[in-house]
Design an enzyme around this catalytic site. Structure first.
Site, PDB file in Angstrom:
ATOM      1  N   GLU A 271     -53.214  62.569  36.194  1.00  0.00           N
ATOM      2  CA  GLU A 271     -54.397  62.379  35.340  1.00  0.00           C
ATOM      3  C   GLU A 271     -53.923  62.082  33.920  1.00  0.00           C
ATOM      4  O   GLU A 271     -53.226  62.897  33.297  1.00  0.00           O
ATOM      5  CB  GLU A 271     -55.321  63.606  35.370  1.00  0.00           C
ATOM      6  CG  GLU A 271     -56.578  63.351  34.530  1.00  0.00           C
ATOM      7  CD  GLU A 271     -57.675  64.394  34.701  1.00  0.00           C
ATOM      8  OE1 GLU A 271     -57.759  65.049  35.762  1.00  0.00           O
ATOM      9  OE2 GLU A 271     -58.452  64.537  33.743  1.00  0.00           O
TER      10      GLU A 271
ATOM     11  N   TYR B  51     -66.048  64.931  28.082  1.00  0.00           N
ATOM     12  CA  TYR B  51     -66.449  63.726  27.365  1.00  0.00           C
ATOM     13  C   TYR B  51     -67.667  63.077  28.021  1.00  0.00           C
ATOM     14  O   TYR B  51     -68.565  62.573  27.349  1.00  0.00           O
ATOM     15  CB  TYR B  51     -65.273  62.737  27.312  1.00  0.00           C
ATOM     16  CG  TYR B  51     -65.570  61.534  26.478  1.00  0.00           C
ATOM     17  CD1 TYR B  51     -65.273  61.505  25.115  1.00  0.00           C
ATOM     18  CD2 TYR B  51     -66.192  60.423  27.032  1.00  0.00           C
ATOM     19  CE1 TYR B  51     -65.582  60.405  24.342  1.00  0.00           C
ATOM     20  CE2 TYR B  51     -66.511  59.322  26.276  1.00  0.00           C
ATOM     21  CZ  TYR B  51     -66.199  59.318  24.932  1.00  0.00           C
ATOM     22  OH  TYR B  51     -66.518  58.225  24.167  1.00  0.00           O
TER      23      TYR B  51
ATOM     24  N   ASP C 154     -59.902  56.777  25.475  1.00  0.00           N
ATOM     25  CA  ASP C 154     -60.443  56.476  24.144  1.00  0.00           C
ATOM     26  C   ASP C 154     -61.036  55.066  24.185  1.00  0.00           C
ATOM     27  O   ASP C 154     -60.352  54.119  24.564  1.00  0.00           O
ATOM     28  CB  ASP C 154     -59.341  56.572  23.095  1.00  0.00           C
ATOM     29  CG  ASP C 154     -58.895  58.027  22.895  1.00  0.00           C
ATOM     30  OD1 ASP C 154     -59.728  58.934  23.118  1.00  0.00           O
ATOM     31  OD2 ASP C 154     -57.733  58.247  22.546  1.00  0.00           O
TER      32      ASP C 154
HETATM   33  C1  LIG Z   1     -62.041  60.375  25.055  1.00  0.00           C
HETATM   34  S1  LIG Z   1     -60.855  61.550  25.517  1.00  0.00           S
HETATM   35  C2  LIG Z   1     -61.356  61.983  27.184  1.00  0.00           C
HETATM   36  C3  LIG Z   1     -60.761  63.280  27.652  1.00  0.00           C
HETATM   37  C4  LIG Z   1     -61.118  63.673  29.094  1.00  0.00           C
HETATM   38  N1  LIG Z   1     -60.559  62.734  30.051  1.00  0.00           N
HETATM   39  C5  LIG Z   1     -62.614  63.793  29.281  1.00  0.00           C
HETATM   40  O1  LIG Z   1     -63.197  62.899  29.949  1.00  0.00           O
HETATM   41  O2  LIG Z   1     -63.191  64.759  28.756  1.00  0.00           O
HETATM   42  C6  LIG Z   1     -59.402  60.564  25.809  1.00  0.00           C
HETATM   43  C7  LIG Z   1     -58.126  61.391  25.877  1.00  0.00           C
HETATM   44  O3  LIG Z   1     -57.029  60.523  26.169  1.00  0.00           O
HETATM   45  C8  LIG Z   1     -55.891  60.976  25.440  1.00  0.00           C
HETATM   46  N2  LIG Z   1     -54.977  59.819  25.272  1.00  0.00           N
HETATM   47  C9  LIG Z   1     -55.131  58.774  24.428  1.00  0.00           C
HETATM   48  N3  LIG Z   1     -54.094  57.924  24.538  1.00  0.00           N
HETATM   49  C10 LIG Z   1     -53.280  58.446  25.486  1.00  0.00           C
HETATM   50  C11 LIG Z   1     -52.019  58.055  26.025  1.00  0.00           C
HETATM   51  N4  LIG Z   1     -51.419  56.930  25.612  1.00  0.00           N
HETATM   52  N5  LIG Z   1     -51.448  58.830  26.954  1.00  0.00           N
HETATM   53  C12 LIG Z   1     -52.067  59.958  27.380  1.00  0.00           C
HETATM   54  N6  LIG Z   1     -53.246  60.388  26.902  1.00  0.00           N
HETATM   55  C13 LIG Z   1     -53.842  59.643  25.964  1.00  0.00           C
HETATM   56  C14 LIG Z   1     -56.474  61.478  24.129  1.00  0.00           C
HETATM   57  O4  LIG Z   1     -55.617  62.392  23.481  1.00  0.00           O
HETATM   58  C15 LIG Z   1     -57.788  62.101  24.577  1.00  0.00           C
HETATM   59  O5  LIG Z   1     -57.675  63.474  24.823  1.00  0.00           O
END
Ligand SMILES: C[S@@+](CC[C@H](N)C(=O)[O-])C[C@H]1O[C@@H](n2cnc3c(N)ncnc32)[C@H](O)[C@@H]1O
Length: 233
Positions: A60, A214, A138
């Site tokens: 994940e 989210y 994101d």
């Molecule tokens: C909008 S949040 C969604 C979090 C979770 N999946 C949810 O649906 O509640 C996106 C997450 O992706 C992580 N993220 C962004 N770029 C990433 C990368 N290159 N590798 C791993 N995680 C990443 C961010 O730190 C953030 O916590």
């Protein structure tokens, strides 16, 4: 593949609110035992990454507070899970839940990584994974930022390499332009076969879907989620 920083994908925040002392202690005490250290070569058989015997491996990417990851671990006890989250406060949230549920006996079917998922994808052996989840990445909704989105041709190549044939890449988002973007890139990639299409229910959640933090926010704000699935050819 070139080890080019321009091809890396982390643009978000690494830190948010100041950590409470307990959260800080969990990062010091629990994370090192679960964290994957990419300094060493990955084993040829990825299942050796886990202390417990596992049948397959699921990744994940960007697990946020880890709610979905914990749900899946409970649902699939024979699967080894790798969770990636570079945002320290998210990682601390998951560790707090792990401590609460497992106390000192951490599950042998879980490994964590607290940096950019692209580094992990490049490190894992080919065909190691049965599934990859990218849930509400994101969104980067402004057009001038679209190039920062995690989904792009390079990262799909990375995901395709580590998925075994028949393995599933699941992508959920509440941002229409990102859903279309991902559909388009997966169609172009040759490595994936799209499961279903917009008419056949992108709006139907995955089986036994618990939602994510989210997603709950998106629903509260009136945005509609889409759940895409791509099968590795
Ligand atoms: C909008 S949040 C969604 C979090 C979770 N999946 C949810 O649906 O509640 C996106 C997450 O992706 C992580 N993220 C962004 N770029 C990433 C990368 N290159 N590798 C791993 N995680 C990443 C961010 O730190 C953030 O916590």
């Amino acid at each position: 593949m070139r080890d080019d920083l321009a091809l890396r994908a982390f643009f978000g925040r690494r830190k948010g609110k100041k950590l409470r002392p307990g959260q800080y202690a969990s990062l010091q005490d629990i994370l090192p035992a679960l964290r994957l250290d990419l300094v060493h070569n990955a084993p040829d058989d990825g299942r050796k990454l886990f202390a417990a015997p596992v049948e397959d491996i699921h990744l994940e990417i960007g697990f946020g507070g880890g709610e979905h990851l914990l749900h899946e671990m409970q649902r699939r006890p024979q699967t080894g899970f790798i969770g990636v989250e570079p945002f320290v406060n998210g990682m601390a949230k998951l560790l707090a839940q792990l401590e609460h549920r497992f106390e000192d006996d951490m599950p042998g079917c879980l490994r964590l990584y607290d940096d950019d998922a692209t580094k992990l994808l490049d490190w894992l052996p080919s065909g190691a994974l049965s599934g990859v989840d990218l849930l509400y990445p994101d969104p980067w909704p402004k057009k001038k930022h679209w190039k920062r989105r995690f989904v792009n041709a390079h990262n799909l190549e990375r995901i395709a390499r580590v998925l075994r044939p028949g393995g599933l890449f699941r992508f959920a988002s509440d941002i229409d332009s990102y859903v279309e973007w991902t559909w388009h890139y997966c169609q172009e990639s040759h490595g994936f076969e799209c499961q279903g299409n917009q008419e056949e229910g992108w709006d139907i959640p995955y089986p036994d879907w618990p939602g994510t933090r989210y997603e709950a926010k998106a629903l509260r704000e009136g945005r509609k989620p889409a759940y895409l699935t791509f099968r590795r050819i």
